[in-house]
Design a protein around this motif. Structure first.
Motif, PDB file in Angstrom:
ATOM      1  N   TYR A   1     108.742  18.191  34.249  1.00  0.00           N
ATOM      2  CA  TYR A   1     107.368  17.983  33.768  1.00  0.00           C
ATOM      3  C   TYR A   1     107.374  17.327  32.407  1.00  0.00           C
ATOM      4  CZ  TYR A   1     102.522  18.991  32.697  1.00  0.00           C
ATOM      5  OH  TYR A   1     101.204  18.872  32.375  1.00  0.00           O
TER       6      TYR A   1
ATOM      7  N   ALA B   1     108.450  13.958  32.907  1.00  0.00           N
ATOM      8  CA  ALA B   1     107.403  13.142  33.518  1.00  0.00           C
ATOM      9  C   ALA B   1     106.299  12.839  32.517  1.00  0.00           C
ATOM     10  CB  ALA B   1     106.850  13.889  34.711  1.00  0.00           C
ATOM     11  N   HIS B   2     105.978  13.863  31.821  1.00  0.00           N
ATOM     12  CA  HIS B   2     104.838  13.678  30.924  1.00  0.00           C
ATOM     13  C   HIS B   2     105.253  13.000  29.637  1.00  0.00           C
ATOM     14  CE1 HIS B   2     101.383  14.763  28.465  1.00  0.00           C
ATOM     15  NE2 HIS B   2     100.723  14.789  29.611  1.00  0.00           N
TER      16      HIS B   2
ATOM     17  N   ARG C   1     106.653   9.360  29.861  1.00  0.00           N
ATOM     18  CA  ARG C   1     105.670   8.365  30.299  1.00  0.00           C
ATOM     19  C   ARG C   1     104.735   7.962  29.168  1.00  0.00           C
ATOM     20  NH1 ARG C   1     104.986   7.893  35.890  1.00  0.00           N
ATOM     21  NH2 ARG C   1     102.876   7.177  35.573  1.00  0.00           N
TER      22      ARG C   1
ATOM     23  N   ARG D   1     104.046   4.277  28.042  1.00  0.00           N
ATOM     24  CA  ARG D   1     102.702   3.706  28.134  1.00  0.00           C
ATOM     25  C   ARG D   1     102.272   3.095  26.807  1.00  0.00           C
ATOM     26  NH1 ARG D   1     100.733   7.765  30.150  1.00  0.00           N
ATOM     27  NH2 ARG D   1      99.948   8.771  28.274  1.00  0.00           N
TER      28      ARG D   1
ATOM     29  N   GLU E   1      96.995  12.628  21.416  1.00  0.00           N
ATOM     30  CA  GLU E   1      97.940  11.565  21.049  1.00  0.00           C
ATOM     31  C   GLU E   1      97.165  10.374  20.446  1.00  0.00           C
ATOM     32  OE1 GLU E   1     101.437  10.151  20.323  1.00  0.00           O
ATOM     33  OE2 GLU E   1     101.331  11.980  21.551  1.00  0.00           O
TER      34      GLU E   1
ATOM     35  N   ASP F   1      92.470  15.272  28.626  1.00  0.00           N
ATOM     36  CA  ASP F   1      93.920  15.311  28.776  1.00  0.00           C
ATOM     37  C   ASP F   1      94.313  16.770  28.959  1.00  0.00           C
ATOM     38  OD1 ASP F   1      96.799  14.380  26.708  1.00  0.00           O
ATOM     39  OD2 ASP F   1      96.570  14.564  28.887  1.00  0.00           O
ATOM     40  N   LEU F   2      95.373  16.983  29.661  1.00  0.00           N
ATOM     41  CA  LEU F   2      95.774  18.374  29.914  1.00  0.00           C
ATOM     42  C   LEU F   2      96.686  18.909  28.817  1.00  0.00           C
ATOM     43  CD1 LEU F   2      96.451  18.314  33.802  1.00  0.00           C
ATOM     44  CD2 LEU F   2      94.504  19.294  32.593  1.00  0.00           C
ATOM     45  N   LYS F   3      97.564  18.081  28.318  1.00  0.00           N
ATOM     46  CA  LYS F   3      98.509  18.557  27.314  1.00  0.00           C
ATOM     47  C   LYS F   3      97.857  18.454  25.939  1.00  0.00           C
ATOM     48  CE  LYS F   3     102.333  16.352  25.873  1.00  0.00           C
ATOM     49  NZ  LYS F   3     102.101  16.554  24.462  1.00  0.00           N
TER      50      LYS F   3
ATOM     51  N   THR G   1      95.691  12.170  32.726  1.00  0.00           N
ATOM     52  CA  THR G   1      96.908  12.740  32.205  1.00  0.00           C
ATOM     53  C   THR G   1      98.131  11.951  32.656  1.00  0.00           C
ATOM     54  OG1 THR G   1      98.208  14.800  32.153  1.00  0.00           O
ATOM     55  CG2 THR G   1      97.078  14.287  34.192  1.00  0.00           C
ATOM     56  N   SER G   2      99.221  12.182  31.968  1.00  0.00           N
ATOM     57  CA  SER G   2     100.479  11.533  32.357  1.00  0.00           C
ATOM     58  C   SER G   2     101.048  12.191  33.613  1.00  0.00           C
ATOM     59  CB  SER G   2     101.530  11.650  31.260  1.00  0.00           C
ATOM     60  OG  SER G   2     100.987  11.260  30.022  1.00  0.00           O
ATOM     61  N   SER G   3     100.734  13.455  33.737  1.00  0.00           N
ATOM     62  CA  SER G   3     101.428  14.221  34.780  1.00  0.00           C
ATOM     63  C   SER G   3     100.852  13.969  36.166  1.00  0.00           C
ATOM     64  CB  SER G   3     101.311  15.701  34.460  1.00  0.00           C
ATOM     65  OG  SER G   3     101.528  16.470  35.612  1.00  0.00           O
TER      66      SER G   3
ATOM     67  N   ASP H   1      99.479  20.917  38.484  1.00  0.00           N
ATOM     68  CA  ASP H   1      98.459  20.554  37.512  1.00  0.00           C
ATOM     69  C   ASP H   1      97.204  20.079  38.219  1.00  0.00           C
ATOM     70  OD1 ASP H   1     100.962  19.165  35.300  1.00  0.00           O
ATOM     71  OD2 ASP H   1     100.096  21.178  35.411  1.00  0.00           O
TER      72      ASP H   1
END
Lengths: 806, 158
Positions: free
Chosen positions: A577, A580-581, A584, A588, B14, B68-70, B98-100, B105
């Motif tokens: 995770y 992945a997170h 990325r 990006r 971010e 966003d989740l994070k 989100t990135s995930s 999630d």
């Protein structure tokens, strides 16, 4: 019987004598009448008297004196006028004394009246009677008297003649007594004339034959009794004529028709001339005796037969132990014939030296009358064989109790002995086995009582055999009622297996056992009891418990390991995770700002600057693809396999449309063969096929036509699926690298790719437990094989596989 | 911070992502006003303020929340939960960006009532395209009861 005969002869004699005397008297009278005699000498009490015969009454006087009868003349008034010597003798008085006395004195007082009556009657007619004279000594003298008036005498008187019948009376009395005795006699006495006519039949005869004297008298004895003679009648009668007597046995028939056997004695009676006149037959009923004799004889015969036929040797010995009887069995057993054996002592022929000492003692005991002096000893046969015999000896004693002989029965037990020994040996062996068994064994009666146990049972219960036998089987268990039920079930069902019980030792210790029991039957097939064997399962139980504990431990460990694994997976998950997170996002950003930079300041950059910017963006692209593929790969490694029967053909058909865009400007020849139905995870399998087909499509880009074949084959008995293309192929030298992560055999500019596709294929196939490999030839094409079962093709990629992200 | 009504509430921590998102939104003229909250707490405070304003008669609540989740402090799920449990904000469309691409999630987001879930593309063009389409769809095509937003306590209206 002798008395009667004597009597007969005496009577006969007397009769003769009387007759003789009468005859003499007649002669004398005759002589006197004829005048031939001059005188007579008469013997009187006082000596001889001579009478001359001159007076006319002289001859009569002489005659009267001669007479043996007593004679007297008695007056009307009853006085004795005259009496002769004979009469005087009869009464024991001298004649002179009697002369003139009353005749009363002659007779017994009881008869005096009678005499007077006779006297008076005599004057009218002659009369006779029997009276008793009175002897002076007081005894009675029975006489027969005849009285007649004397005619022509000077005085009216009666002639009185008395004949002494005392002898006759005595004889008659004796006969009567004898007859009474004869009647008392048990034996049948038949007196018969020579022609067979019965004249005398005693009570014994009546009792024996049933005929009364009246019925029998006058009948022919042969007819009446149907006498069966033992010899011919002629012979018998001849014998009796000669010998006056005959003895023998007769069979006769009673009145009621039953037969009777008699012991008979015949006596012959002859007359004066010597002619047989009568036979006296005296018979004794010996029917019973005859029957008894017959029975005895039959018994004896039977006994003899038995002795002859019996399988045991039957030998009689005399006092010196010499053979007096030797039966056929003895001949057979010992091999000596009767002739060879008779008279011999056993030591001479059938007792070996080694046995003699013991046999001496037996002989001794037998001679002392000991009837328990039996022995089992060695004997020797005629052909020298040694045999073992069991001897049963019985001393035979005389009426005084002295041993006069011995009866022995001998049985050859050699074979029996051998068989017994074998049996004993077998029994010992069996017993040995039973005792050796470590399992407690027991036999139990129908009533639930223990009848036998082995050593292991004693050990398990802590009790001795003696204590166990006879007690209740169920009382040695912790749950006696269950033991009882188990025991009952054996009787019902014939057998019980693995019945769990717990045996209690006296010390209190309990042993878990499994009981196996069966009924056992006797020779007649009736159930005698139950044979039970206990198997100590305490060790087993312990092992089971240990196993359970071990299993629990293992499960615990497995659970722990699984937890570890899960935790590791979880960690991996979060790592993934994060990757992945977190990876990325920067990617990006880089890409985004590179673009924006290009937009903001692209105009101010020279060609190189712009080229560099482009490189940055391309790198990001690449990195992004790689990242995605890696994520896929790791996901495949981690997720659960959900298998189901899948038709590979169906999966292929589902994938083909995906390649249509690629086929737009090309000619792709698809050759899809019959593929098997396999047990696999459809999603993952689709991925495999997709990757392989995608590769085939990619690497045949330069072929016209591109031929892509999907089919089924077999390697080492295992079904194998292949994807074959006629594309670029590869150098087999580098086949190892094919399935490695990021390993590429072609340049990126020739053929794009992340180098993870085949790694994914391999990972999936391995997770299915199968094998994957490839064959190729540069410029000619490649074939990728996979199986879902392990195949012998060595999978070298397995060893080389690393995963950046597992 | 002066509270003004906005079209989009962007909840993103971010800085670079914020820049890229705003650029993307601008380049396609998607939204006029975008309020940025840099963590969950800020976002909820902002929404509370809007709510108050709304109650006073001024339209203030955003028409779309990009989440966003994070996030630091309160993570995206918690924020979502709070948004959805507040009757005033319950019906505001929330799009997770989100990135995930993780399944859990996604699932959790949907279970908490998210309207849409999108993964941020790495490539900028695609990222711009996605943002454009989000705006286009959720602000222009999708209908929400604007009037209803003005009143609190509307949640029980059938």
């Amino acid at each position: 019987m002798a008395g009667l005969r004597e009597l007969e002869s005496t009577s006969k004699e007397e009769l003769e004598q009387l007759r003789k005397r009468l005859a003499d008297a007649e002669d004398i009278l005759q002589a006197i009448h004829l005048g031939e005699v001059d005188g007579v000498v008469v013997e009187g009490a006082s000596g001889p008297q001579v009478f001359t015969l001159q007076t006319p009454d002289q001859p009569y006087r002489a005659l009267v004196e001669c007479m043996s009868q007593g004679a007297a003349s008695i007056s009307e008034r009853g006085a004795i006028l005259f009496c002769n010597q004979s009469l005087a003798n009869m009464v024991g008085r001298p004649p002179k004394k009697l002369l003139g006395s009353s005749a009363d004195v002659l007779v017994r007082p009881s008869d005096r009246e009678k005499l007077r009556e006779l006297l008076s009657r005599a004057f009218e007619a002659e009369c006779e009677a029997e009276i008793k004279l009175e002897h002076i000594e007081g005894r009675a003298v029975p006489v027969k008297v005849s009285l007649r008036e004397i005619a022509g005498a000077q005085v009216r008187s009666v002639a009185f003649v008395a004949t002494d019948v005392s002898d006759i009376r005595r004889a008659e009395e004796t006969i009567r007594e004898q007859a009474a005795l004869v009647d008392l006699a048990h034996d049948a006495m038949i007196f018969r004339k020579f022609d067979g006519r019965i004249v005398f039949w005693n009570r014994g005869a009546k009792d024996l034959y049933g005929w009364t004297a009246e019925e029998a008298t006058g009948r022919n004895t042969q007819e009446l009794l149907q006498t069966r003679l033992p010899v011919a009648a002629d012979t018998l009668y001849a014998t009796i004529r000669n010998a006056q007597e005959w003895e023998g046995e007769l069979v006769q028939v009673r009145r009621d028709g039953t037969q009777v056997t008699v012991a008979s004695r015949w006596s012959l009676l002859r007359d004066k001339a010597g002619e047989p006149v009568a036979i006296l037959e005296v018979n004794r009923d010996i029917t019973a005796r005859k029957q008894a004799e017959q029975a005895i004889r039959q018994n004896e015969e039977r006994l003899q037969l038995q002795i002859e036929r019996m399988p045991l040797a039957c030998i009689l010995w005399d006092r010196d132990f010499r053979v007096s009887s030797w039966n056929p069995a003895a001949e057979r057993i010992f091999g000596f014939t009767k002739e060879q054996a008779l008279g011999r002592h056993p030591y001479e022929f059938i007792v070996p030296r080694s046995a003699q000492a013991a046999i001496d003692r037996i002989f001794d005991r037998l001679l002392h009358g000991d009837n328990t002096a039996h022995s089992t000893n060695e004997n020797v046969t005629a052909d020298g064989r040694r045999i073992l015999c069991r001897w049963t000896n019985t001393p035979l004693k005389d009426p005084e109790g002295e041993t006069v002989g011995v009866l022995s029965m001998a049985e050859d037990t050699t074979e029996l002995n051998r068989a017994e020994e074998q049996l004993r040996s077998a029994a010992r062996y069996v017993r040995g086995l039973i005792e050796a068994s470590p399992d407690p064994l027991a036999t139990i009666s129908r009533e639930g009582k223990i009848t036998d146990v082995n050593a292991a049972t004693e050990k398990a219960t802590g009790l001795s055999r003696e204590m166990l036998i006879g007690s209740d089987f169920s009382s040695y268990f912790t749950r006696p009622d269950e033991a009882q039920r188990g025991y009952e079930r054996v009787f019902l069902e014939g057998t019980v297996r693995d019945y769990p019980l717990a045996l209690r030792h006296v010390s209190g210790q309990v042993t878990d056992v499994l009981y196996n029991a069966s009924v056992f039957k006797n020779d007649q097939g009736a159930v005698e009891g139950v044979f039970a064997a206990a198997r100590d399962v305490s060790q087993l139980k312990k092992a089971e418990a240990e196993l359970r504990a071990l299993n629990e431990q293992l499960e615990e460990r497995v659970a722990a390991r699984t937890r570890e694994l899960n935790a590791a997976n979880k960690e991996l998950e979060s790592f993934n995770y994060a990757v992945a997170h977190d990876l990325r996002a920067p990617l990006r950003h880089i890409h985004g700002f590179a673009e924006l930079l290009a937009q903001e300041a692209g105009a101010h950059l020279n060609d190189t600057g712009q080229r560099y910017l482009r490189f940055i963006q391309e790198s990001i692209d690449r990195m992004s693809s790689l990242l995605q593929e890696l994520l896929n790969l790791s996901r495949i490694g981690r997720q659960e396999l959900r298998t189901e029967p899948c038709s590979l053909n169906v999966l292929v058909q589902q994938l083909l449309p995906d390649f249509e865009p690629d086929a737009v400007h090309r000619q792709i020849e698809w050759r899809i063969g019959e593929l098997p139905k396999v047990e696999c995870d459809p999603i993952l399998m689709k991925q495999v096929l997709s990757n392989l087909l995608s590769n085939a499509v990619k690497f045949t880009r330069q072929r016209r036509p591109a031929v892509i074949e999907v089919g089924q084959t077999e390697r080492h008995g295992v079904p194998v699926i292949f994807v074959r293309d006629n594309g670029e192929g590869f150098d087999m030298k580098y086949a190892d690298k094919l399935f490695g992560v990021f390993q590429r055999l072609h340049r990126q500019e020739d053929f794009e790719g992340t180098g993870v596709g085949l790694a994914i294929v391999q990972r999936i196939i391995h997770r299915h437990g199968g094998s994957v490999w490839a064959e190729g030839e540069l410029k000619r094409g490649a074939t990728f094989y996979f199986s879902l079962q392990p195949c012998e093709i060595e999978d070298r990629q397995e060893a080389k596989e690393h995963a950046l992200i597992a | 911070m002066p509270l003004t009504s906005c079209d989009i509430l962007l909840v993103e921590d971010e800085e670079k992502d914020i820049e890229l998102t705003l650029v993307a939104l601008e380049s396609h003229h998607v939204a006029n006003k975008v309020h940025v909250a840099r963590d969950g707490v800020e976002a909820l405070e902002f929404l509370a303020a809007c709510e108050a304003k709304q109650a006073a008669g001024t339209a203030a609540l955003p028409r779309l929340i990009l989440l966003d989740l994070k996030l630091p402090r309160l993570d995206g799920f918690q924020v979502l939960e709070k948004i959805r449990s507040n009757p005033a904000t319950k019906i505001i469309p929330v799009v997770v960006l989100t990135s995930s691409a993780q399944d859990q999630d996604m699932l959790r987001s949907y279970l908490n009532g998210v309207n849409s879930y999108l993964q941020k593309p790495v490539k900028f063009e695609q990222f711009c395209q996605t943002v454009k389409e989000i705006g286009f769809y959720w602000l222009l095509m999708n209908k929400i009861p604007v009037g209803r937003l003005l009143q609190a306590g509307d949640s029980r209206v059938a």
